[in-house]
Design an enzyme around this catalytic site. Structure first.
Site, PDB file in Angstrom:
ATOM      1  N   GLN A 117      16.001 -14.758   2.002  1.00  0.00           N
ATOM      2  CA  GLN A 117      16.186 -13.236   1.524  1.00  0.00           C
ATOM      3  C   GLN A 117      15.448 -12.587   2.512  1.00  0.00           C
ATOM      4  O   GLN A 117      13.990 -12.307   2.326  1.00  0.00           O
ATOM      5  CB  GLN A 117      15.664 -13.224   0.018  1.00  0.00           C
ATOM      6  CG  GLN A 117      15.844 -11.720  -0.160  1.00  0.00           C
ATOM      7  CD  GLN A 117      15.096 -11.454  -1.961  1.00  0.00           C
ATOM      8  OE1 GLN A 117      14.088 -12.394  -2.146  1.00  0.00           O
ATOM      9  NE2 GLN A 117      15.532 -10.530  -2.505  1.00  0.00           N
ATOM     10  N   ARG A 165      -0.233  -9.234  -5.012  1.00  0.00           N
ATOM     11  CA  ARG A 165      -1.543  -9.215  -6.020  1.00  0.00           C
ATOM     12  C   ARG A 165      -2.602 -10.499  -5.808  1.00  0.00           C
ATOM     13  O   ARG A 165      -3.718 -10.495  -6.329  1.00  0.00           O
ATOM     14  CB  ARG A 165      -1.240  -9.251  -7.401  1.00  0.00           C
ATOM     15  CG  ARG A 165      -0.747  -7.937  -7.673  1.00  0.00           C
ATOM     16  CD  ARG A 165      -0.514  -7.740  -9.311  1.00  0.00           C
ATOM     17  NE  ARG A 165       1.228  -8.248  -9.248  1.00  0.00           N
ATOM     18  CZ  ARG A 165       1.839  -8.486 -10.478  1.00  0.00           C
ATOM     19  NH1 ARG A 165       0.942  -8.070 -11.811  1.00  0.00           N
ATOM     20  NH2 ARG A 165       2.964  -8.978 -10.639  1.00  0.00           N
TER      21      ARG A 165
END
Length: 456
Positions: free
Chosen positions: A73, A16
C-alpha cells in the site's frame, strides 16, 4: 470446509508511537507485534496469508520472511484501501477471509478460529469480532436488531445517549465472504472528513444488499487491544507477560514473583524449574526440568540441561548440559557449549568455547575461541589470549590439564593431555603430554633494598 484466507494490515507508520521503528515492529515480550499476529494465524491452516505493508515494508518482510505473501500500500488511504491491495492475490477466490490488524498482538488462534467457525455456521456475509467493556467510551458500539444480527456500528461521537449505554464494541477484526468483500470494496466511498476508504463501510453495503451481518462476542476483552501508542504498548506487554507466565506455572514451573519475571512467547520450560525474580528469558530457549535460574539472570536462545543452576548471569546463543553450575556474574557468549557437570564461576566469561565434562573455571577467567576437554581445571585469573589485533586464534586444552592461576595462553597453542601450567605463566608454545610448563621470570630478592630506598 471452505477455503480460508487472512489479510494482516501492517502498512501504517504509527505516528502516535513517536518512534523511528514502524508500529507493528514494536516488540511485545521480545517479539514484534505483527509476528505475534502471524504466529496465531499460522495455527489456523489457512490457504493464503497476505500482509499489507507500506511504511517499513522491507523491514516487515525481513521479519516475517516466507511465512506471508505481501501486498504494498504505497499511499495510506484507509483500512478499506489497504485490504483492496490484497485483491490480486485472493480477490477472485471463494471462501472466508479474516482481516486482522498487525497491532493486535494479544489475539489468540482460538478466538480467530471461533470467529471463522461462527461466520461459516451462520452463513454470514460479514462477521465482526466484538467484546464488552465496562467503559466503552471512544469505541464504536454494536447495535443489534431483533434477530440479534448487527444492525449498525455507530461511532462514539455519533452515538445517541441511548447508544452510548451499549457496552459491546467493535474490535476492528472482521470475517468476510471473500468474493463479497472485494466486490463491496469497489463501492466504498472516501466522502468523509479524512478522505479515506473505511473497511467498516463494507458492512453497510452488505446490509443494503440484504446480506447477513453478525457479531461474534469474545469474553476476553484483553485479547482485542490495539496498540497505537506507548501506553497501550506497555499495557499489552503486561497482559502478554501475565498470559505467558500463567501458562508456565500451570505446566509446573515455579515463578517466585511472576510480576518480575519476563519470559518470551517461544520459550519452552519443563516442570520443576524454579525461576527467581528479575529474570529475562527470551528467544528460542529451552529449559529442562529441575533447573534453577537465580535472581536477575538473562538467557537468550539457549538450551539448558536438567539440574543446572544459573546464578545472576547472562547466557546467549549457547548450549548448556546437565548439572552445570554457572555464576554468580558469569557471561556465556554465543556459540559456547558447556557439557555435563561443568562449572563456570563468578566473573568468568566464555565465548565461542567448548568445555568438556567436569571441567571448571571457577573465577575471574576469560576463555574465548577455545576447545577444552574433560576434567580440566582453569585457575583463577587465567585467560586465552585469542586476538592478535587482526585475527582470532584457537586454544586447544586436552583432557585432564591443570592451569595454574593468572596464566596467559597465547593462541594458537595446544596443551596436551594431562599437562600442567605453573601459576603466573605466559604460554606461547605447545605443551607435551603430562609435562609441566613454567614460563615466568625467576624471582630475585634484593636484601635491604627498601631501607636504602628510604634513605635516598
Amino acid at each position: 470446509m471452505a477455503n480460508r484466507y487472512a489479510v494482516v494490515l501492517a502498512a501504517g507508520k504509527g505516528t502516535r508511537m513517536k518512534s523511528k521503528l514502524y508500529k507493528v515492529l514494536h516488540p511485545v515480550c521480545g517479539k514484534p507485534m505483527v509476528e505475534h499476529v502471524v504466529d496465531q494465524l499460522d495455527e489456523l491452516q489457512l490457504n493464503q496469508l497476505i500482509t499489507v505493508v507500506g511504511h517499513g515494508a522491507e523491514k516487515v518482510k525481513e521479519q516475517l520472511g516466507s511465512r506471508s505473501e505481501y501486498a504494498l500500500q504505497e499511499e495510506q488511504l484507509g483500512t478499506g484501501h489497504a485490504v483492496q491491495m490484497a485483491e490480486p492475490f485472493i480477490g477472485n477466490n471463494e471462501g472466508t477471509t479474516v482481516v486482522v490488524c498487525g497491532d493486535t498482538p494479544l489475539l489468540t488462534a482460538n478466538t480467530l478460529k471461533q470467529l471463522m467457525e461462527h461466520h461459516e455456521q451462520e452463513q454470514s456475509a460479514v462477521t465482526v469480532l466484538t467484546t464488552e467493556l465496562e467503559n466503552p467510551s471512544g469505541y464504536g458500539r454494536i447495535v443489534r436488531n431483533e434477530s440479534n444480527e448487527v444492525a449498525k456500528i455507530v461511532e462514539d461521537k455519533d452515538a445517541t445517549d441511548e447508544e452510548k449505554q451499549l457496552t459491546e464494541i467493535n474490535t476492528g477484526t472482521y470475517c468476510f465472504d471473500n468474493k463479497l468483500l472485494f466486490d463491496a470494496l469497489k463501492n466504498v466511498s472516501n466522502s468523509n472528513a479524512q478522505g479515506e476508504y473505511y473497511l467498516p463501510d463494507v458492512l453497510e453495503i452488505a446490509k443494503d444488499e440484504g446480506k447477513k451481518v453478525t457479531a461474534y462476542l469474545t469474553p476476553d476483552d484483553a485479547e482485542t487491544i490495539g496498540v497505537n501508542d506507548r501506553l497501550a504498548l506497555s499495557k499489552a506487554e503486561k497482559l502478554m507477560q501475565k498470559r505467558i507466565n500463567e501458562k508456565h506455572m500451570k505446566n509446573g514451573v515455579t515463578l517466585i514473583d511472576p510480576d518480575q519475571t519476563y519470559i518470551g512467547p517461544d520459550v519452552v520450560i519443563e516442570p520443576d524449574v524454579v525461576i527467581e525474580p528479575g529474570c529475562r528469558i527470551q528467544g528460542k530457549t529451552t529449559i529442562q526440568s529441575d533447573v534453577y535460574i537465580g535472581l536477575n539472570s538473562e538467557i537468550i536462545d539457549c538450551t539448558i540441561g536438567q539440574g543446572t543452576e544459573v546464578h545472576q548471569s547472562v547466557l546467549k546463543e549457547s548450549e548448556v548440559g546437565r548439572q552445570v553450575k554457572i555464576g554468580p556474574f558469569a557471561h556465556v557468549r554465543p556459540e559456547s557449549l558447556l557439557k555435563d557437570d561443568v562449572k563456570v564461576g563468578n566473573f568468568v566469561e566464555i565465548k565461542k568455547t567448548t568445555m568438556g565434562q567436569n571441567s571448571k573455571a571457577s573465577h575471574l577467567s576469560y576463555l574465548g575461541d577455545a576447545e577444552i576437554g574433560d576434567d580440566v581445571n582453569v585457575g583463577c585469573g587465567s585467560i586465552t589470549v585469542n586476538y592478535d589485533g587482526k585475527n582470532k586464534h584457537k586454544t586447544i586444552i586436552e583432557d585432564g590439564v591443570f592451569i595454574g592461576c593468572n596464566s596467559n595462553l597465547i593462541a594458537p597453542v595446544t596443551l596436551k593431555e594431562g599437562s600442567y601450567v605453573a601459576a603466573g605463566s605466559t604460554i606461547t608454545k605447545d605443551i607435551p603430554e603430562k609435562a609441566l610448563s613454567i614460563a615466568r621470570a625467576r624471582q630475585v630478592n634484593k636484601e635491604g633494598y627498601v631501607e636504602r630506598l628510604n634513605k635516598k
